[in-house]
Design a protein around this motif. Structure first.
Motif, PDB file in Angstrom:
ATOM      1  N   PRO A 282      -6.764  15.461  11.429  1.00 61.28           N
ATOM      2  CA  PRO A 282      -7.229  16.583  12.267  1.00 61.28           C
ATOM      3  C   PRO A 282      -6.745  17.954  11.791  1.00 61.28           C
ATOM      4  N   ASP A 283      -5.619  17.989  11.057  1.00 54.73           N
ATOM      5  CA  ASP A 283      -5.144  19.287  10.552  1.00 54.73           C
ATOM      6  C   ASP A 283      -5.857  19.696   9.263  1.00 54.73           C
ATOM      7  N   GLY A 284      -6.833  18.890   8.793  1.00 55.61           N
ATOM      8  CA  GLY A 284      -7.660  19.274   7.640  1.00 55.61           C
ATOM      9  C   GLY A 284      -7.164  18.756   6.312  1.00 55.61           C
ATOM     10  N   LYS A 285      -6.076  17.972   6.311  1.00 53.24           N
ATOM     11  CA  LYS A 285      -5.568  17.421   5.049  1.00 53.24           C
ATOM     12  C   LYS A 285      -6.111  16.015   4.856  1.00 53.24           C
ATOM     13  N   LYS A 286      -6.254  15.617   3.593  1.00 48.76           N
ATOM     14  CA  LYS A 286      -6.791  14.289   3.290  1.00 48.76           C
ATOM     15  C   LYS A 286      -5.634  13.335   2.997  1.00 48.76           C
ATOM     16  N   LYS A 287      -5.721  12.158   3.569  1.00 49.17           N
ATOM     17  CA  LYS A 287      -4.693  11.128   3.376  1.00 49.17           C
ATOM     18  C   LYS A 287      -5.340   9.956   2.657  1.00 49.17           C
ATOM     19  N   ALA A 288      -4.641   9.396   1.666  1.00 48.58           N
ATOM     20  CA  ALA A 288      -5.178   8.281   0.886  1.00 48.58           C
ATOM     21  C   ALA A 288      -4.254   7.074   0.994  1.00 48.58           C
TER      22      ALA A 288
ATOM     23  N   THR B  34       0.841  -1.204   0.000  1.00 49.00           N
ATOM     24  CA  THR B  34       0.000   0.000   0.000  1.00 49.00           C
ATOM     25  C   THR B  34       0.871   1.248   0.000  1.00 49.00           C
ATOM     26  N   LEU B  35       0.530   2.202  -0.875  1.00 53.28           N
ATOM     27  CA  LEU B  35       1.191   3.510  -0.891  1.00 53.28           C
ATOM     28  C   LEU B  35       0.316   4.516  -0.154  1.00 53.28           C
ATOM     29  N   VAL B  36       0.960   5.459   0.535  1.00 54.50           N
ATOM     30  CA  VAL B  36       0.207   6.470   1.298  1.00 54.50           C
ATOM     31  C   VAL B  36       0.548   7.851   0.721  1.00 54.50           C
ATOM     32  N   PHE B  37      -0.483   8.612   0.403  1.00 55.62           N
ATOM     33  CA  PHE B  37      -0.305   9.954  -0.182  1.00 55.62           C
ATOM     34  C   PHE B  37      -1.150  10.978   0.560  1.00 55.62           C
ATOM     35  N   LEU B  38      -0.676  12.223   0.545  1.00 57.56           N
ATOM     36  CA  LEU B  38      -1.536  13.350   0.909  1.00 57.56           C
ATOM     37  C   LEU B  38      -2.187  13.818  -0.386  1.00 57.56           C
ATOM     38  N   VAL B  39      -3.490  13.997  -0.356  1.00 62.06           N
ATOM     39  CA  VAL B  39      -4.222  14.360  -1.577  1.00 62.06           C
ATOM     40  C   VAL B  39      -5.064  15.615  -1.337  1.00 62.06           C
ATOM     41  N   ASP B  40      -5.570  16.167  -2.414  1.00 65.11           N
ATOM     42  CA  ASP B  40      -6.439  17.344  -2.321  1.00 65.11           C
ATOM     43  C   ASP B  40      -7.714  16.996  -1.559  1.00 65.11           C
ATOM     44  N   ILE B  41      -8.217  17.934  -0.794  1.00 67.81           N
ATOM     45  CA  ILE B  41      -9.381  17.678   0.061  1.00 67.81           C
ATOM     46  C   ILE B  41     -10.629  17.366  -0.755  1.00 67.81           C
ATOM     47  N   LYS B  42     -10.706  17.882  -1.991  1.00 66.30           N
ATOM     48  CA  LYS B  42     -11.893  17.663  -2.827  1.00 66.30           C
ATOM     49  C   LYS B  42     -11.787  16.434  -3.720  1.00 66.30           C
TER      50      LYS B  42
END
Length: 182
Positions: free
Chosen positions: A156-162, A121-129
Motif C-alpha cells: 500500500p505504500d507503493g513499494k514492490k515486494k518480491a 524463500t527470501l523476501v526483498f524490496l525491489v524497484d517498482i519497474k
C-alpha cells in the motif's frame, strides 16, 4: 489638369527619332551552307526511317486493364534497409536497471524470517519497474543461487515486494546468513 502631360523637346508630338541602323551580317561561305544542308538531310532521313518503321508495323492498341475491385492500392515500391553513414548517438546508453537498482534491500520482519526457515524463500524490496525475470536474474548474479519462482506484490505504500523461492539445491537460511539478515 489630370489628363495633360508635359512634352519635352525630344518628345514632340507626331515625330519620332528613327531607330539606329542594324549591323549587316557577313555572308556565309559556300562550304558552311553546304555543311548545314547536309546535316538537315541526315536528320530528316533518320526521321523518315522512324516514320516508315511505325507505318510498316501493325498498330497495337494498348489493352486496358480490367479492374475487378473498387479499391485502389498503391503499387509496392522498393523499400531499402537503413544504411546509416554515422551513428546518431555518439555513445550507447547504459542499462539503468542494474542488479543493485533492482534489489533494494531484504525484508527482515518476523513473517519474512518464517518464510526463510520454513518454505526456503527470501523476501526483498525491489524497484517498482522490475519484472519477475529481472528479479530472478539479479538474485542469481548477486547471491549465486538459482530461483525456482518469484512472486511479487505492490504494498500500500507503493513499494514492490518480491518473494524469491529458491530451488532444492540451495538453502535460504545459508543465503540469509551470507547477506547478514540473520
Amino acid at each position: 489638369f489630370f489628363g495633360s502631360r508635359k512634352v519635352g523637346p525630344s518628345q514632340s508630338k507626331g515625330t519620332q527619332a528613327p531607330p539606329p541602323p542594324r549591323a549587316a551580317m557577313a555572308p556565309k561561305g559556300k562550304k558552311a551552307e553546304a555543311a548545314a544542308e547536309g546535316e538537315k538531310q541526315t536528320s530528316s532521313a533518320k526521321k523518315a526511317g522512324k516514320v516508315a518503321k511505325a507505318v510498316k508495323g501493325s498498330v497495337a492498341r494498348k489493352q486496358r486493364k480490367v479492374r475487378t475491385n473498387v479499391h485502389f492500392f498503391r503499387p509496392k515500391t522498393l523499400i531499402k534497409k537503413r544504411d546509416p553513414k554515422y551513428p546518431r548517438r555518439s555513445v550507447d546508453s547504459r542499462e539503468r536497471m542494474d542488479k543493485y537498482r533492482i534489489i533494494q534491500c531484504p525484508v527482515t520482519t518476523e513473517s519474512a524470517m518464517k518464510k526463510i526457515e520454513e518454505i526456503n524463500t527470501l523476501v526483498f524490496l525491489v524497484d517498482i519497474k522490475a519484472t519477475k525475470l529481472n528479479i530472478k536474474e539479479a538474485v542469481r548474479q548477486m547471491y549465486d543461487v538459482k530461483c525456482a519462482k518469484v512472486n511479487t506484490l505492490i504494498r500500500p505504500d507503493g513499494k514492490k515486494k518480491a518473494y524469491v523461492h529458491l530451488t532444492q539445491d540451495y538453502d535460504a537460511l545459508d543465503v540469509a546468513n551470507r547477506i547478514g539478515i540473520i
